[in-house]
Design a protein around this motif. Structure first.
Motif, PDB file in Angstrom:
ATOM      1  N   SER A  69       0.813  -1.223   0.000  1.00 43.39           N
ATOM      2  CA  SER A  69       0.000   0.000   0.000  1.00 43.39           C
ATOM      3  C   SER A  69       0.843   1.268   0.000  1.00 43.39           C
ATOM      4  N   GLY A  70       2.119   1.138   0.331  1.00 45.34           N
ATOM      5  CA  GLY A  70       2.983   2.311   0.417  1.00 45.34           C
ATOM      6  C   GLY A  70       3.006   2.927   1.795  1.00 45.34           C
ATOM      7  N   ASP A  71       2.182   2.414   2.703  1.00 43.77           N
ATOM      8  CA  ASP A  71       2.134   2.941   4.070  1.00 43.77           C
ATOM      9  C   ASP A  71       2.953   2.065   5.002  1.00 43.77           C
ATOM     10  N   ALA A  72       3.874   2.670   5.734  1.00 45.03           N
ATOM     11  CA  ALA A  72       4.698   1.935   6.692  1.00 45.03           C
ATOM     12  C   ALA A  72       3.994   1.887   8.050  1.00 45.03           C
ATOM     13  N   PRO A  73       4.222   0.838   8.842  1.00 42.40           N
ATOM     14  CA  PRO A  73       3.627   0.740  10.187  1.00 42.40           C
ATOM     15  C   PRO A  73       4.408   1.615  11.169  1.00 42.40           C
ATOM     16  N   HIS A  74       4.169   2.926  11.109  1.00 39.82           N
ATOM     17  CA  HIS A  74       5.013   3.875  11.836  1.00 39.82           C
ATOM     18  C   HIS A  74       5.019   3.629  13.343  1.00 39.82           C
ATOM     19  N   ALA A  75       3.878   3.293  13.924  1.00 39.35           N
ATOM     20  CA  ALA A  75       3.823   3.079  15.375  1.00 39.35           C
ATOM     21  C   ALA A  75       4.675   1.877  15.771  1.00 39.35           C
ATOM     22  N   ALA A  76       4.575   0.791  15.011  1.00 38.42           N
ATOM     23  CA  ALA A  76       5.372  -0.404  15.306  1.00 38.42           C
ATOM     24  C   ALA A  76       6.854  -0.137  15.096  1.00 38.42           C
ATOM     25  N   ILE A  77       7.187   0.614  14.052  1.00 37.47           N
ATOM     26  CA  ILE A  77       8.591   0.942  13.787  1.00 37.47           C
ATOM     27  C   ILE A  77       9.178   1.733  14.948  1.00 37.47           C
ATOM     28  N   ALA A  78       8.434   2.746  15.419  1.00 38.67           N
ATOM     29  CA  ALA A  78       8.926   3.582  16.516  1.00 38.67           C
ATOM     30  C   ALA A  78       9.154   2.772  17.790  1.00 38.67           C
ATOM     31  N   VAL A  80       9.559  -0.790  17.991  1.00 38.70           N
ATOM     32  CA  VAL A  80      10.395  -1.983  17.869  1.00 38.70           C
ATOM     33  C   VAL A  80      11.801  -1.659  17.358  1.00 38.70           C
ATOM     34  N   ALA A  81      11.943  -0.681  16.460  1.00 35.10           N
ATOM     35  CA  ALA A  81      13.240  -0.411  15.832  1.00 35.10           C
ATOM     36  C   ALA A  81      14.374  -0.184  16.825  1.00 35.10           C
ATOM     37  N   PRO A  82      14.167   0.575  17.917  1.00 37.53           N
ATOM     38  CA  PRO A  82      15.284   0.780  18.844  1.00 37.53           C
ATOM     39  C   PRO A  82      15.769  -0.506  19.511  1.00 37.53           C
ATOM     40  N   LEU A  83      14.935  -1.539  19.518  1.00 35.10           N
ATOM     41  CA  LEU A  83      15.292  -2.800  20.166  1.00 35.10           C
ATOM     42  C   LEU A  83      15.688  -3.878  19.166  1.00 35.10           C
ATOM     43  N   TRP A  84      15.532  -3.589  17.879  1.00 34.66           N
ATOM     44  CA  TRP A  84      15.821  -4.601  16.850  1.00 34.66           C
ATOM     45  C   TRP A  84      17.317  -4.892  16.840  1.00 34.66           C
ATOM     46  N   ARG A 113       6.878  -8.375  27.506  1.00 35.92           N
ATOM     47  CA  ARG A 113       6.016  -7.562  28.371  1.00 35.92           C
ATOM     48  C   ARG A 113       5.695  -6.212  27.740  1.00 35.92           C
ATOM     49  N   ASN A 114       6.606  -5.705  26.920  1.00 36.42           N
ATOM     50  CA  ASN A 114       6.481  -4.326  26.431  1.00 36.42           C
ATOM     51  C   ASN A 114       6.058  -4.204  24.968  1.00 36.42           C
ATOM     52  N   ILE A 115       6.176  -5.289  24.210  1.00 39.96           N
ATOM     53  CA  ILE A 115       5.855  -5.239  22.786  1.00 39.96           C
ATOM     54  C   ILE A 115       4.940  -6.402  22.450  1.00 39.96           C
ATOM     55  N   SER A 116       3.888  -6.129  21.712  1.00 43.39           N
ATOM     56  CA  SER A 116       2.941  -7.185  21.360  1.00 43.39           C
ATOM     57  C   SER A 116       3.430  -7.974  20.153  1.00 43.39           C
ATOM     58  N   GLU A 117       2.867  -9.152  19.979  1.00 46.09           N
ATOM     59  CA  GLU A 117       3.219  -9.965  18.817  1.00 46.09           C
ATOM     60  C   GLU A 117       2.814  -9.262  17.527  1.00 46.09           C
ATOM     61  N   ALA A 118       1.684  -8.547  17.557  1.00 45.60           N
ATOM     62  CA  ALA A 118       1.246  -7.821  16.359  1.00 45.60           C
ATOM     63  C   ALA A 118       2.259  -6.748  15.979  1.00 45.60           C
ATOM     64  N   GLU A 119       2.840  -6.079  16.979  1.00 45.02           N
ATOM     65  CA  GLU A 119       3.834  -5.038  16.697  1.00 45.02           C
ATOM     66  C   GLU A 119       5.120  -5.644  16.151  1.00 45.02           C
ATOM     67  N   VAL A 120       5.556  -6.755  16.738  1.00 48.15           N
ATOM     68  CA  VAL A 120       6.757  -7.427  16.237  1.00 48.15           C
ATOM     69  C   VAL A 120       6.532  -7.898  14.799  1.00 48.15           C
ATOM     70  N   THR A 121       5.358  -8.465  14.545  1.00 48.71           N
ATOM     71  CA  THR A 121       5.045  -8.963  13.204  1.00 48.71           C
ATOM     72  C   THR A 121       5.053  -7.832  12.185  1.00 48.71           C
ATOM     73  N   ALA A 122       4.394  -6.718  12.530  1.00 49.01           N
ATOM     74  CA  ALA A 122       4.333  -5.580  11.608  1.00 49.01           C
ATOM     75  C   ALA A 122       5.726  -5.065  11.287  1.00 49.01           C
ATOM     76  N   VAL A 177       6.743 -15.624  14.022  1.00 50.33           N
ATOM     77  CA  VAL A 177       6.983 -14.414  13.235  1.00 50.33           C
ATOM     78  C   VAL A 177       7.914 -14.697  12.063  1.00 50.33           C
ATOM     79  N   ILE A 178       9.043 -15.364  12.326  1.00 49.10           N
ATOM     80  CA  ILE A 178       9.960 -15.618  11.215  1.00 49.10           C
ATOM     81  C   ILE A 178       9.372 -16.647  10.250  1.00 49.10           C
ATOM     82  N   GLY A 179       8.380 -17.392  10.714  1.00 45.12           N
ATOM     83  CA  GLY A 179       7.698 -18.320   9.813  1.00 45.12           C
ATOM     84  C   GLY A 179       7.037 -17.608   8.649  1.00 45.12           C
ATOM     85  N   TYR A 180       6.606 -16.347   8.869  1.00 45.21           N
ATOM     86  CA  TYR A 180       6.010 -15.586   7.771  1.00 45.21           C
ATOM     87  C   TYR A 180       7.034 -15.366   6.662  1.00 45.21           C
ATOM     88  N   GLY A 181       8.255 -15.016   7.066  1.00 44.07           N
ATOM     89  CA  GLY A 181       9.301 -14.813   6.071  1.00 44.07           C
ATOM     90  C   GLY A 181       9.638 -16.091   5.348  1.00 44.07           C
TER      91      GLY A 181
END
Length: 269
Positions: A69-78, A80-84, A113-122, A177-181
């Motif tokens: 769609s061209g839209d990035a999951p900005h909330a999930a990026i903000a 999860v990215a610092p912990l990736w 505890r701090n990040i949901s599976e949906a956020e990690v997946t996104a 999650v990695i199963g999707y890839g």
């Protein structure tokens, strides 16, 4: 041994059976034609019927998750990215992107505890699309799998502690999650290298390996370095030390490397 690249006639049969032109955004991110179609044919033994079923499932999956769609999951990026734990650090001499991941600093239980599976997946899906964008960039248009430069992954296990890092719920989440890839981006990695792996990691690898869909597994070699020695996962091979040497100066010191897809790597810590 990597699977043989399918005959162009099979690529055309697969394209026609799915009624695709090759210009669709989902096909383009997967490498365009013929590469996108070859991925699925190689993953499914050159069976057009099986490849068509798998590729159709991937196209549905990408549509459901709005990956084109061209839209990035900005909330999930903000969040999860610092912990990736990793990102692109360099290229091999012939051009393959090299990604480095370090896991010793991670606290799996705190992350859950701090990040949901949906956020990690996104975030993960966004990250994988970033990897494919970078891989497409280093390969010419209409490039076949014969010469396609796949990414190389280096996974640094230094600092892993069984008591801290072996958390079954976190491992199962990671496997899902990695199963999707694994399911939707077949034939994606040229080589995966695990360095500083503790000997008990082989059991963890077994869990993650079993979670991967069989036909759509990665085709590249998987290598482990243990206490200065080396062994391969299920197949005889020599550990490619040359891949780790160019990375050492850039990755030594405190902190870890992390990145958002498409950005240059940066150091934290």
């Amino acid at each position: 041994m990597p699977p043989l690249v399918p005959d162009p006639a099979l690529v055309e049969q697969l394209r026609a059976s799915l009624k695709l032109t090759g210009s669709e955004p989902a096909v383009q991110i997967l490498g365009g034609s013929p590469r996108a179609f070859e991925r699925f044919l190689m993953a499914h033994g050159h069976s057009v019927a099986k490849a068509a079923k798998a590729m159709a499932a991937t196209l549905r999956f990408r549509k459901e998750h709005e990956l084109d769609s061209g839209d990035a999951p900005h909330a999930a990026i903000a969040k999860v990215a610092p912990l990736w734990p990793g990102g692109k650090v360099t290229n091999t001499k012939d051009g393959s992107p090299v990604y480095f991941f370090g896991y010793g600093h991670l606290d799996p239980r705190a992350l859950m505890r701090n990040i949901s599976e949906a956020e990690v997946t996104a975030f993960y899906l966004h990250f994988m699309d970033g990897m494919m964008h970078e891989t497409n960039r280093v390969n010419p248009p209409q490039c076949s799998s014969h010469t396609w430069l796949r990414p190389v992954e280096v996974h640094d296990m230094q600092g892993l502690c069984f008591a801290v890092h072996v958390a079954p719920p976190a491992l199962l989440l990671l496997a899902r999650v990695i199963g999707y890839g694994q399911a939707h981006i077949p034939d994606n990695v040229r080589m995966a290298v695990f360095i500083h792996a503790p000997r008990w990691f082989s059991a963890i690898w077994g869990v993650l390996k079993c979670a991967r869909p069989g036909p759509a597994r990665r085709s590249g070699g998987v290598y482990f370095s243990v206490s200065g020695g080396a062994w391969a996962a299920g197949e005889p091979a020599r550990f490619p030390h040359r891949l780790t040497l160019p990375l050492a100066p850039a990755l030594s010191g405190k902190g870890h490397v992390h990145t958002e897809p498409g950005s240059s790597h940066r150091r934290s810590g």
